[in-house]
Design a protein around this motif. Sequence first.
Motif, PDB file in Angstrom:
ATOM      1  N   ALA A 153     -12.393  12.739  30.837  1.00 37.45           N
ATOM      2  CA  ALA A 153     -11.012  13.231  30.887  1.00 37.45           C
ATOM      3  C   ALA A 153     -10.616  13.853  29.552  1.00 37.45           C
ATOM      4  O   ALA A 153      -9.961  14.903  29.509  1.00 37.45           O
ATOM      5  CB  ALA A 153     -10.068  12.078  31.244  1.00 37.45           C
ATOM      6  N   GLU A 154     -11.019  13.186  28.441  1.00 35.50           N
ATOM      7  CA  GLU A 154     -10.710  13.741  27.127  1.00 35.50           C
ATOM      8  C   GLU A 154     -11.426  15.070  26.920  1.00 35.50           C
ATOM      9  O   GLU A 154     -10.858  16.012  26.368  1.00 35.50           O
ATOM     10  CB  GLU A 154     -11.118  12.743  26.040  1.00 35.50           C
ATOM     11  CG  GLU A 154     -10.241  11.490  25.989  1.00 35.50           C
ATOM     12  CD  GLU A 154     -10.749  10.482  24.982  1.00 35.50           C
ATOM     13  OE1 GLU A 154     -11.768  10.790  24.313  1.00 35.50           O
ATOM     14  OE2 GLU A 154     -10.141   9.398  24.862  1.00 35.50           O
ATOM     15  N   TYR A 317      -4.535  11.075  17.471  1.00 35.80           N
ATOM     16  CA  TYR A 317      -3.620  12.103  17.968  1.00 35.80           C
ATOM     17  C   TYR A 317      -4.211  13.492  17.746  1.00 35.80           C
ATOM     18  O   TYR A 317      -4.162  14.352  18.626  1.00 35.80           O
ATOM     19  CB  TYR A 317      -2.271  11.986  17.257  1.00 35.80           C
ATOM     20  CG  TYR A 317      -1.237  12.987  17.741  1.00 35.80           C
ATOM     21  CD1 TYR A 317      -0.346  12.665  18.753  1.00 35.80           C
ATOM     22  CD2 TYR A 317      -1.174  14.277  17.194  1.00 35.80           C
ATOM     23  CE1 TYR A 317       0.588  13.591  19.210  1.00 35.80           C
ATOM     24  CE2 TYR A 317      -0.250  15.196  17.644  1.00 35.80           C
ATOM     25  CZ  TYR A 317       0.631  14.848  18.647  1.00 35.80           C
ATOM     26  OH  TYR A 317       1.542  15.771  19.100  1.00 35.80           O
ATOM     27  N   ALA A 318      -4.790  13.702  16.563  1.00 32.79           N
ATOM     28  CA  ALA A 318      -5.376  15.009  16.254  1.00 32.79           C
ATOM     29  C   ALA A 318      -6.518  15.336  17.203  1.00 32.79           C
ATOM     30  O   ALA A 318      -6.683  16.482  17.628  1.00 32.79           O
ATOM     31  CB  ALA A 318      -5.858  15.034  14.810  1.00 32.79           C
ATOM     32  N   ALA A 324      -4.069  20.267  16.054  1.00 34.20           N
ATOM     33  CA  ALA A 324      -3.319  19.355  15.189  1.00 34.20           C
ATOM     34  C   ALA A 324      -4.256  18.790  14.125  1.00 34.20           C
ATOM     35  O   ALA A 324      -5.424  18.519  14.388  1.00 34.20           O
ATOM     36  CB  ALA A 324      -2.699  18.227  16.000  1.00 34.20           C
ATOM     37  N   ILE A 325      -3.742  18.601  12.925  1.00 33.00           N
ATOM     38  CA  ILE A 325      -4.510  18.046  11.816  1.00 33.00           C
ATOM     39  C   ILE A 325      -3.840  16.745  11.391  1.00 33.00           C
ATOM     40  O   ILE A 325      -2.619  16.696  11.201  1.00 33.00           O
ATOM     41  CB  ILE A 325      -4.577  19.032  10.638  1.00 33.00           C
ATOM     42  CG1 ILE A 325      -5.227  20.350  11.082  1.00 33.00           C
ATOM     43  CG2 ILE A 325      -5.324  18.433   9.461  1.00 33.00           C
ATOM     44  CD1 ILE A 325      -5.208  21.427  10.021  1.00 33.00           C
ATOM     45  N   SER A 377       2.786  28.229   9.711  1.00 33.02           N
ATOM     46  CA  SER A 377       3.221  27.396   8.593  1.00 33.02           C
ATOM     47  C   SER A 377       2.344  26.164   8.419  1.00 33.02           C
ATOM     48  O   SER A 377       2.646  25.305   7.583  1.00 33.02           O
ATOM     49  CB  SER A 377       4.683  26.969   8.800  1.00 33.02           C
ATOM     50  OG  SER A 377       5.529  28.098   8.902  1.00 33.02           O
ATOM     51  N   GLY A 378       1.283  26.046   9.217  1.00 35.90           N
ATOM     52  CA  GLY A 378       0.373  24.908   9.091  1.00 35.90           C
ATOM     53  C   GLY A 378       0.846  23.666   9.804  1.00 35.90           C
ATOM     54  O   GLY A 378       0.357  22.563   9.518  1.00 35.90           O
ATOM     55  N   GLY A 379       1.786  23.829  10.734  1.00 31.97           N
ATOM     56  CA  GLY A 379       2.332  22.670  11.432  1.00 31.97           C
ATOM     57  C   GLY A 379       1.819  22.530  12.851  1.00 31.97           C
ATOM     58  O   GLY A 379       0.825  23.139  13.249  1.00 31.97           O
ATOM     59  N   HIS A 380       2.545  21.734  13.618  1.00 29.84           N
ATOM     60  CA  HIS A 380       2.157  21.431  14.998  1.00 29.84           C
ATOM     61  C   HIS A 380       3.430  21.302  15.822  1.00 29.84           C
ATOM     62  O   HIS A 380       4.468  20.850  15.323  1.00 29.84           O
ATOM     63  CB  HIS A 380       1.351  20.130  15.034  1.00 29.84           C
ATOM     64  CG  HIS A 380       0.990  19.661  16.410  1.00 29.84           C
ATOM     65  ND1 HIS A 380       0.141  20.368  17.240  1.00 29.84           N
ATOM     66  CD2 HIS A 380       1.378  18.563  17.118  1.00 29.84           C
ATOM     67  CE1 HIS A 380       0.013  19.714  18.380  1.00 29.84           C
ATOM     68  NE2 HIS A 380       0.751  18.632  18.329  1.00 29.84           N
ATOM     69  N   VAL A 381       3.356  21.697  17.087  1.00 30.07           N
ATOM     70  CA  VAL A 381       4.524  21.595  17.972  1.00 30.07           C
ATOM     71  C   VAL A 381       4.074  21.031  19.310  1.00 30.07           C
ATOM     72  O   VAL A 381       2.990  21.352  19.800  1.00 30.07           O
ATOM     73  CB  VAL A 381       5.221  22.970  18.139  1.00 30.07           C
ATOM     74  CG1 VAL A 381       4.263  23.999  18.715  1.00 30.07           C
ATOM     75  CG2 VAL A 381       6.469  22.843  19.001  1.00 30.07           C
TER      76      VAL A 381
END
Length: 542
Positions: A153-154, A317-318, A324-325, A377-381
Amino acid sequence: MNDDNRTPAETPGRDRYRNLFESMDEGFCIIEFFDGPHGPMSDYIHIEANAAYERHAGIPDVVGQKVREMVPDEADGWVELYGGVLKTGNPIRFRRELVATGRHLEVSAFKVGDPHEPHVAVLFNDITDRIRAEAAQRELNETLERRIADTLAEREAVDEALRQAQKMEAVGQLTGGIAHDFNNMLAVVIGSLDLLLRRVGETDPRAKRYVESAMEGAKRAATLTQRLLAFSRQQPLRPEPIEINRLVSGMSDLLRHSLGGHIKLETVLSGGMWRTHADPNQLENVILNLAINARDAMPDGGKLTIETQNTWLDDRYAAANLGAISGQYVMIAVTDTGTGMPDEVVAKAFDPFFTTKEVGKGTGLGLSQVYGFVKQSGGHVKIYSEPGVGTTVKIYMPRVTTVTEDVEVAAEAGQLPMGEFQETILVVEDEAIVRQFSVDALTELGYRVLEADSALAALSIIEARSDIALLFTDVVMPDINGAKLAREAKLRQPNLRVLFTTGYTRNAVVHNGTLDVGVDLIGKPFTIEELGAKVREILDRA
């Protein structure tokens, strides 16, 4: 005949059987019917048993004990089984757990002895270890199956996320190229309208109204191209240290005005917030976009909550969220109590031009702009939504501990910043129509203007003249780009000032979405006022 009435030949055989009976690992006993006080066939008594029987049963001194005395809580089942063997003469084989000891036994029972006075022989084998090993193996197999299922699944989720990321990247490259071409065209349209408006002035109100309407439409088109660039992560960012709580608090009036009276706004700002390094104007646009989306999802009213919090995205989570980092982030969550979105809509929410709104009520670029800015910007949403309950969009901006304060030079409000005719500007642009507008605009601003259609032509002019105050060059040009031109020009005239312009930011003066240090850039399209202010700022700089 000896004293025990046995012949010498009989004794060794009996001894062998007795030795086997006593030494065998399986428990063995013989029982007979006991006509006791409980009624016919109500009990059985042990008349012989070996040591293994007592060991497996966990009951010492078995001989002479009755079943109901040995295992009173489960005697009925044993009595019934033994009675069935005597009645039918058929042997039986079964497994049973002794409640008293918790041991698992494999039991064989069969009828023996004189037909007129039969007995039941019972063979016990303790299989507790085997049963437990089988149970442990089953549990291990089930665990492995669950892990394999989870892994599959992953893997499927990662593959889907990878496909989504590849799709977004491909669409981003396409939209970035389209935005570049549109910006060049819009630069000509907006600039020409701006010049025309100055010529018309107040002399012809109708013509002025037409030009202003055309200008408004062109500016709206420019806004769309900026959103396309934001999605494709190709907009030039001007990051600076940001205190998120101050930024959100400063937007309160704007947000309330945008939401309307039927939406209640609530902010939950955590104390001790870390700082992030981002473009504040773009981040405000992101929050405003999310607020407007939330408002549209609550047509009958509701509540919008903006929350800030320091958070940590761990490795797990990453791994589950491609792109995601792991690390420390400043989180901004925008939550509404609106209609919510099903999973299939959430999966497409960041796609450019995807919208569930009616025709004419949405461009489908709001969330894609959010996605592009945050990624750039190096982020995650991340979107969390449940139909009928509401939606939460969480933005994770990376924490920074040390940042260099950026000093912005603000353009003074007032009249159009004009130049002096003795100040010479060299315009370098390979597209003739765009170059002509730049020449006309700078001439209108009061500068002496030279022009070149390539970097080589520009270098020839620079070598021939020493009075050029500013090099105004496009970045994306064939053969030699604007950055290389600027380096060569400064080798010839070290004090030469340079202003870059471009409608496409994946180039030599923007890296990782941020302008290089010491670089001045004005993005296409631009108005005469914007160009005048920027040129004056550079020329007046000490």
